[in-house]
Design a protein around this motif. Structure first.
Motif, PDB file in Angstrom:
ATOM      1  N   THR A 137       0.726  -1.186   0.116  1.00 50.81           N
ATOM      2  CA  THR A 137       0.014   0.058  -0.010  1.00 50.81           C
ATOM      3  C   THR A 137       0.740   1.183   0.027  1.00 50.81           C
ATOM      4  OG1 THR A 137      -1.576  -1.116   1.218  1.00 50.81           O
ATOM      5  CG2 THR A 137      -1.959   1.018   1.092  1.00 50.81           C
ATOM      6  N   LEU A 138       2.028   1.362   0.785  1.00 52.44           N
ATOM      7  CA  LEU A 138       2.798   2.413   0.807  1.00 52.44           C
ATOM      8  C   LEU A 138       3.213   2.726  -0.655  1.00 52.44           C
ATOM      9  CD1 LEU A 138       4.453   4.599   2.536  1.00 52.44           C
ATOM     10  CD2 LEU A 138       6.172   2.467   2.848  1.00 52.44           C
ATOM     11  N   ASP A 139       3.834   1.649  -1.321  1.00 56.66           N
ATOM     12  CA  ASP A 139       4.299   1.885  -2.785  1.00 56.66           C
ATOM     13  C   ASP A 139       3.144   2.464  -3.638  1.00 56.66           C
ATOM     14  OD1 ASP A 139       6.658   0.735  -1.960  1.00 56.66           O
ATOM     15  OD2 ASP A 139       6.256  -1.118  -2.961  1.00 56.66           O
ATOM     16  N   LYS A 140       2.070   2.133  -3.333  1.00 56.77           N
ATOM     17  CA  LYS A 140       0.811   2.637  -4.409  1.00 56.77           C
ATOM     18  C   LYS A 140       0.575   3.878  -4.054  1.00 56.77           C
ATOM     19  CE  LYS A 140      -1.032   0.756  -6.892  1.00 56.77           C
ATOM     20  NZ  LYS A 140      -0.979   0.687  -8.342  1.00 56.77           N
ATOM     21  N   VAL A 141       0.460   4.197  -2.607  1.00 62.52           N
ATOM     22  CA  VAL A 141       0.150   5.752  -2.287  1.00 62.52           C
ATOM     23  C   VAL A 141       1.406   6.652  -2.760  1.00 62.52           C
ATOM     24  CG1 VAL A 141      -0.066   7.130  -0.189  1.00 62.52           C
ATOM     25  CG2 VAL A 141      -1.141   4.965  -0.421  1.00 62.52           C
ATOM     26  N   CYS A 142       2.580   6.263  -2.440  1.00 64.43           N
ATOM     27  CA  CYS A 142       3.745   7.116  -2.964  1.00 64.43           C
ATOM     28  C   CYS A 142       3.693   7.236  -4.362  1.00 64.43           C
ATOM     29  CB  CYS A 142       5.091   6.598  -2.589  1.00 64.43           C
ATOM     30  SG  CYS A 142       5.518   6.326  -0.717  1.00 64.43           S
TER      31      CYS A 142
END
Length: 317
Positions: A137-142
């Protein structure tokens, strides 16, 4: 428009650009068209106004005439609610283009969006839904924040959510997740203190501990709002981020603690339904403004007291 370019090396420990001098240290309110005449008659000099971007994505008409009248006199904060930053799908290109055009048209002092998702598979939901705090999720949000910042040519402020459920799959704390987003993308943060309080009651954690872990060094704006209280199926309190009443005493107390540890941050009172008359809404902003001014004055007073004591001590030697 200046292109916003992210570099992992550059932004690993980056801080966001300072808020525009237009809004720095000011206290503002949501702008509602019902209050337009009263606002224009008020000769307000120490405030700013927030608008939801999606309400102004048409080309013209009454909404833009009203917003132009406000923007001629005051700084504005452009607050997106439907970008679906936390969603698994690609960002909607048309929505992002309209958002970019609004930023260029009104040159807002502050631009923000939510750490949430509200669309999936072409369907749009009338809510800001939570997400699991995982590496994926962190990768997608960034990636999504990079796209937005590239489009608007400036840092975005990301708002922490009010939540009613959590995910067992989460591997990061919410504050830790938000810190990682800011460090990786160079975005700023919008700290909604009412959201922190609502979530703390709903999930049984300490709001003070959450804020102690929150990366205040990235905060470019603060939100305060009222909430309503319901009961869940076990008759336990369930707080709703309703934006339909005055800020609660407990939220004011958390705000005092935050601004004692942070620089004077533009602070906004959100009130979106069951609207009071304009003087009542302005009075809420004035409370925040007085607290901000007291925080600014305190270091000066402490310095003056220390200076006087030192001079007196030297005179006695």
């Amino acid at each position: 428009m200046t292109t916003f370019i992210r570099s992992a090396a550059t932004h690993a420990c980056a801080r966001p650009e300072s808020p525009s001098s237009e809004a720095a240290g000011l206290a503002g309110t949501s702008f509602k068209h019902e209050h337009l005449a009263a606002i224009l008659d008020d000769e307000l000099h120490d405030g700013f106004f927030e608008v939801h971007a999606e309400n102004y994505m048409g080309a013209g008409g009454a909404p833009h005439r009203a917003l132009n009248a406000i923007r001629e006199r005051h700084p504005i904060s452009l607050h997106g609610v439907c970008m679906s930053i936390g969603g698994p799908d690609r960002l909607d290109a048309d929505h992002l283009a309209r958002f970019r055009m609004l930023v260029a048209r009104y040159e807002p002092a502050l631009v923000s969006e939510h750490l949430a998702w509200s669309s999936h598979g072409g369907a749009f939901f009338n809510d800001l839904l939570p997400l699991p705090y995982t590496g994926a999720t962190l990768d997608k949000v960034c990636d999504h924040i990079d796209q937005v910042q590239e489009a608007i040519g400036r840092p975005l402020l990301l708002e922490n959510p009010a939540t009613y459920v959590t995910f067992s799959s989460s591997t990061l704390s919410e504050a830790g997740f938000i810190r990682a987003v800011a460090q990786r993308t160079g975005c700023g943060l919008l700290l909604d203190i009412n959201n922190v309080f609502v979530s703390s009651v709903n999930h049984g954690f300490s709001a003070q501990a959450y804020l102690a872990d929150f990366p205040l060094e990235y905060v470019g704006e603060i939100h305060l709002a009222g909430h309503s209280t319901q009961q869940d199926d076990n008759d336990a309190p369930l707080l709703i981020d309703s934006h339909d009443r005055a800020v609660a005493d407990a939220v004011w107390a958390l705000y005092r603690d935050v601004i004692a540890r942070a620089s004077p941050v533009p602070t906004l009172i959100e009130w979106d339904s069951q609207l009071p008359a304009w003087p009542a809404l302005r009075a809420q902003a004035q409370i925040a403004r007085r607290l901000l001014l007291a925080h600014v004055a305190a270091p000066t007073q402490n310095f003056q007291a220390a200076h006087t004591e030192r001079i007196g001590h030297e005179a006695r030697i």
